[in-house]
Design a protein around this motif. Structure first.
Motif, PDB file in Angstrom:
ATOM      1  N   ALA A   1      21.622  -7.143  -8.791  1.00  0.00           N
ATOM      2  CA  ALA A   1      20.410  -7.948  -8.661  1.00  0.00           C
ATOM      3  C   ALA A   1      19.200  -7.178  -9.205  1.00  0.00           C
ATOM      4  N   ALA A   2      18.146  -7.911  -9.550  1.00  0.00           N
ATOM      5  CA  ALA A   2      16.916  -7.263 -10.039  1.00  0.00           C
ATOM      6  C   ALA A   2      16.301  -6.391  -8.946  1.00  0.00           C
ATOM      7  N   ASP A   3      16.549  -6.787  -7.701  1.00  0.00           N
ATOM      8  CA  ASP A   3      15.926  -6.113  -6.568  1.00  0.00           C
ATOM      9  C   ASP A   3      16.788  -4.951  -6.044  1.00  0.00           C
ATOM     10  N   THR A   4      17.188  -4.075  -6.938  1.00  0.00           N
ATOM     11  CA  THR A   4      18.023  -2.910  -6.602  1.00  0.00           C
ATOM     12  C   THR A   4      17.453  -1.715  -7.357  1.00  0.00           C
ATOM     13  N   PRO A   5      17.893  -0.498  -7.061  1.00  0.00           N
ATOM     14  CA  PRO A   5      17.370   0.650  -7.828  1.00  0.00           C
ATOM     15  C   PRO A   5      17.593   0.459  -9.334  1.00  0.00           C
ATOM     16  N   LYS A   6      18.808   0.039  -9.723  1.00  0.00           N
ATOM     17  CA  LYS A   6      19.081  -0.135 -11.160  1.00  0.00           C
ATOM     18  C   LYS A   6      18.257  -1.283 -11.736  1.00  0.00           C
ATOM     19  N   GLY A   7      18.199  -2.390 -11.027  1.00  0.00           N
ATOM     20  CA  GLY A   7      17.452  -3.553 -11.506  1.00  0.00           C
ATOM     21  C   GLY A   7      15.985  -3.223 -11.711  1.00  0.00           C
TER      22      GLY A   7
ATOM     23  N   PRO B   1      20.087  -9.375 -15.698  1.00  0.00           N
ATOM     24  CA  PRO B   1      20.693  -8.834 -14.471  1.00  0.00           C
ATOM     25  C   PRO B   1      21.875  -9.679 -13.985  1.00  0.00           C
ATOM     26  N   ASN B   2      22.485  -9.224 -12.873  1.00  0.00           N
ATOM     27  CA  ASN B   2      23.430 -10.047 -12.106  1.00  0.00           C
ATOM     28  C   ASN B   2      24.606 -10.614 -12.898  1.00  0.00           C
TER      29      ASN B   2
ATOM     30  N   ARG C   1      13.666   8.179  -7.688  1.00  0.00           N
ATOM     31  CA  ARG C   1      12.692   8.279  -6.595  1.00  0.00           C
ATOM     32  C   ARG C   1      12.881   7.146  -5.583  1.00  0.00           C
ATOM     33  N   ILE C   2      13.247   5.956  -6.071  1.00  0.00           N
ATOM     34  CA  ILE C   2      13.303   4.795  -5.152  1.00  0.00           C
ATOM     35  C   ILE C   2      14.687   4.558  -4.553  1.00  0.00           C
ATOM     36  N   ALA C   3      15.720   5.225  -5.093  1.00  0.00           N
ATOM     37  CA  ALA C   3      17.097   4.889  -4.688  1.00  0.00           C
ATOM     38  C   ALA C   3      17.304   4.993  -3.174  1.00  0.00           C
ATOM     39  N   GLN C   4      16.852   6.114  -2.611  1.00  0.00           N
ATOM     40  CA  GLN C   4      17.062   6.306  -1.166  1.00  0.00           C
ATOM     41  C   GLN C   4      16.328   5.243  -0.353  1.00  0.00           C
ATOM     42  N   GLU C   5      15.052   5.015  -0.686  1.00  0.00           N
ATOM     43  CA  GLU C   5      14.296   4.046   0.126  1.00  0.00           C
ATOM     44  C   GLU C   5      14.824   2.614  -0.043  1.00  0.00           C
ATOM     45  N   GLU C   6      15.297   2.295  -1.253  1.00  0.00           N
ATOM     46  CA  GLU C   6      15.874   0.952  -1.469  1.00  0.00           C
ATOM     47  C   GLU C   6      17.114   0.774  -0.600  1.00  0.00           C
ATOM     48  N   ASN C   7      17.919   1.833  -0.506  1.00  0.00           N
ATOM     49  CA  ASN C   7      19.126   1.749   0.321  1.00  0.00           C
ATOM     50  C   ASN C   7      18.792   1.708   1.808  1.00  0.00           C
ATOM     51  N   ASP C   8      17.760   2.453   2.206  1.00  0.00           N
ATOM     52  CA  ASP C   8      17.341   2.411   3.617  1.00  0.00           C
ATOM     53  C   ASP C   8      16.865   1.006   3.979  1.00  0.00           C
ATOM     54  N   ARG C   9      16.096   0.441   3.056  1.00  0.00           N
ATOM     55  CA  ARG C   9      15.548  -0.905   3.286  1.00  0.00           C
ATOM     56  C   ARG C   9      16.677  -1.936   3.376  1.00  0.00           C
ATOM     57  N   ALA C  10      17.679  -1.787   2.486  1.00  0.00           N
ATOM     58  CA  ALA C  10      18.805  -2.727   2.487  1.00  0.00           C
ATOM     59  C   ALA C  10      19.608  -2.605   3.779  1.00  0.00           C
ATOM     60  N   LEU C  11      19.771  -1.378   4.243  1.00  0.00           N
ATOM     61  CA  LEU C  11      20.524  -1.171   5.492  1.00  0.00           C
ATOM     62  C   LEU C  11      19.808  -1.871   6.652  1.00  0.00           C
ATOM     63  N   GLU C  12      18.492  -1.772   6.655  1.00  0.00           N
ATOM     64  CA  GLU C  12      17.723  -2.456   7.702  1.00  0.00           C
ATOM     65  C   GLU C  12      17.888  -3.971   7.577  1.00  0.00           C
ATOM     66  N   GLY C  13      17.963  -4.447   6.343  1.00  0.00           N
ATOM     67  CA  GLY C  13      18.162  -5.876   6.101  1.00  0.00           C
ATOM     68  C   GLY C  13      19.507  -6.342   6.654  1.00  0.00           C
ATOM     69  N   ILE C  14      20.519  -5.524   6.435  1.00  0.00           N
ATOM     70  CA  ILE C  14      21.863  -5.858   6.950  1.00  0.00           C
ATOM     71  C   ILE C  14      21.820  -5.886   8.482  1.00  0.00           C
ATOM     72  N   ARG C  15      21.168  -4.869   9.040  1.00  0.00           N
ATOM     73  CA  ARG C  15      21.071  -4.788  10.510  1.00  0.00           C
ATOM     74  C   ARG C  15      20.350  -6.026  11.059  1.00  0.00           C
ATOM     75  N   ALA C  16      19.223  -6.340  10.427  1.00  0.00           N
ATOM     76  CA  ALA C  16      18.395  -7.453  10.911  1.00  0.00           C
ATOM     77  C   ALA C  16      19.125  -8.793  10.805  1.00  0.00           C
ATOM     78  N   SER C  17      20.053  -8.901   9.849  1.00  0.00           N
ATOM     79  CA  SER C  17      20.766 -10.177   9.675  1.00  0.00           C
ATOM     80  C   SER C  17      21.644 -10.488  10.887  1.00  0.00           C
ATOM     81  N   GLY C  18      22.067  -9.447  11.586  1.00  0.00           N
ATOM     82  CA  GLY C  18      22.934  -9.640  12.749  1.00  0.00           C
ATOM     83  C   GLY C  18      24.335 -10.103  12.370  1.00  0.00           C
ATOM     84  N   LYS C  19      24.645 -10.119  11.080  1.00  0.00           N
ATOM     85  CA  LYS C  19      25.945 -10.664  10.658  1.00  0.00           C
ATOM     86  C   LYS C  19      27.002  -9.596  10.465  1.00  0.00           C
TER      87      LYS C  19
END
Ligand code: LMR
Length: 336
Positions: free
Chosen positions: A36-42, A66-67, A270-288
Motif C-alpha cells: 500500500a502507499a501508506d507503508t514505509p516502501k510506499g 502501488p499495491n 527513518r520512518i520504518a520503525q514508527e510506521e510499524n509501531d503505528r500499524a501494530l497499534e492499529g491491529i490492537r485497536a481493531s480488536g480482531k
C-alpha cells in the motif's frame, strides 16, 4: 511583399514548436511495487517521485504504481528485465528467482537482533557487494530500504513452535523461508503478496509472517485472529533499476536521481520503525487479532528451532557470506 513575411511567421512558429527551445517531454520512470502507499516502501517511493521531479526540474517523471496495480511479485521482476517498468523495490526474499541467492541471507531467522545490526550490512561493504551482483542480470541495485521485523500470525493461537506444526503458512519465494517453516514443522506455501488476504480469508493458508505494517495495510488482521511477536526475521527491500535504461540516462540526470534516491533511503529507514509501531497499534485497536508478547522462555524455544536453519542453508546462501555477517553483527549461533 506580404507573402514572404507570412512564410517567415509560419516558419518561426513551427520552429517554436519543434526547435531547441520547445519543452522536451519528461523521461518517465515507471516504479511498480506491491504494498500500500501508506507503508514505509510506499511513502519512500512517493517521496522519490517528488524529489526526482524537483531535482531534475521536471525532466524526469516517476510514476508510482502501488499495491500490485501493474504487476504481482514474480511478474514485476520479469517486467523490469524486459524494460516494461524501470524501477522496483522487491523484498530481499524475492531475488532468488533472479539467480542471486545471496539476498536470501537476509531471511535467515534471528540473524539481525535489531536495525543497527542490519545496517552494518545494508549500509556497508557487504550490502554493496550483494547489490553489485545484480549487474550481471541487467539490473542496477541503487539502495536498501527498511521495512521491519516479521512475526508469525495465524487463524489460531501460537505460543510455541508446536502450535505451527502441520499448519499451512504463506511465504515469499525464498528457499530460506521455506526451510524456516519446515524447521517448525509447518507447511510453506509460496504465494504472491496480493493473494494473501484472500488465502487467509478462505482458509487456503492458516497463517503467514510479515511486519505489522504489511499486515495492517492489507487488512490481514481482519481475516486471522492471532499474532505472536516473535520478530524472528527481517523484511526489507532493494531498490533496483533496469541497467540499460539507467546507463542510458544523461549523467547529470542520473546524478540528480541518485541524490533523490539517497534522500528517499534516509526517509524510508527513518520512518520504518514508527510506521510499524503505528500499524501494530492499529491491529490492537481493531480488536480482531490478539497480539501476544512471548516470554523470554517462549522466544528461546523459537530461536533454538530456527537458528540451525543458518547451517542448513549454508550451501545455498554461502558460508562465507553468513560468516561475514556474523562478524559485523556479532551474532553467535552457538551461544543459545
Ligand atoms: C511480502 O510479499 O510479504 C512482502 O515482500 C511484501 C512487500 O513488498 O513488503
Amino acid at each position: 511583399m506580404k507573402f514572404p513575411v507570412l512564410m517567415l511567421g509560419l516558419a518561426l512558429s513551427i520552429g517554436a514548436l519543434t526547435g531547441a527551445d520547445a519543452a522536451e517531454p519528461p523521461i518517465v520512470i515507471k516504479f511498480s511495487h506491491v504494498v500500500a502507499a501508506d507503508t514505509p516502501k510506499g511513502k519512500a517511493a512517493d517521496f522519490f517521485a517528488k524529489r526526482a521531479a524537483e531535482l531534475t526540474g521536471d525532466k524526469v517523471k516517476v510514476e508510482v504504481y502501488p499495491n500490485s496495480a501493474l504487476y504481482k511479485d514474480k511478474e514485476e521482476l520479469e517486467a523490469l528485465q524486459i524494460g516494461a517498468v524501470q524501477m522496483l523495490a522487491p523484498s530481499l526474499a524475492k531475488f532468488g528467482p533472479l539467480g542471486v541467492k545471496d539476498f536470501e541471507a537476509f531471511d535467515l531467522p534471528y540473524i539481525f537482533g535489531d536495525y543497527d545490526d542490519l545496517h552494518t550490512v545494508t549500509q556497508g561493504p557487504i550490502g554493496a557487494a550483494i547489490l553489485k551482483k545484480l549487474e550481471a542480470k541487467g539490473i542496477v541495485g541503487l539502495a536498501f530500504w527498511d521495512n521491519g521485523f516479521k512475526s508469525f500470525s495465524a487463524k489460531s493461537p501460537i505460543k510455541t513452535p508446536a502450535d505451527m506444526k502441520g499448519k499451512k503458512f504463506r511465504i515469499q519465494s525464498s528457499k530460506v523461508l521455506e526451510e524456516q517453516m519446515r524447521a517448525l514443522g509447518a507447511l510453506p506455501q509460496v504465494m504472491a503478496f496480493s493473494e494473501v488476504y484472500q488465502a487467509l480469508d478462505t482458509g487456503v493458508v492458516d497463517g503467514t509472517e510479515n511486519p505489522p505494517s504489511n499486515m495492517f495495510t492489507q487488512k490481514m488482521h481482519e481475516v486471522q485472529s492471532n499474532l505472536i511477536m516473535t520478530q524472528h526475521g527481517y523484511l526489507g527491500y532493494a531498490v533496483i533499476v533496469n541497467k540499460k535504461f539507467w546507463d542510458g540516462l544523461p549523467a547529470p540526470l542520473r546524478g540528480q536521481l541518485e541524490q533523490a534516491m539517497k534522500e528517499s533511503t534516509d526517509l524510508a529507514n527513518r520512518i520504518a520503525q514508527e510506521e510499524n509501531d503505528r500499524a501494530l497499534e492499529g491491529i490492537r485497536a481493531s480488536g480482531k487479532t490478539a497480539i501476544y508478547e512471548p516470554t523470554a522462555q517462549e522466544k528461546l524455544a523459537f530461536k533454538k528451532q530456527l537458528v540451525p536453519v543458518h547451517k542448513t542453508m549454508e550451501g545455498r546462501v554461502g558460508k562465507d557470506l553468513i560468516q561475514s555477517i556474523y562478524e559485523v553483527t556479532g551474532f553467535k549461533p552457538d551461544s543459545l
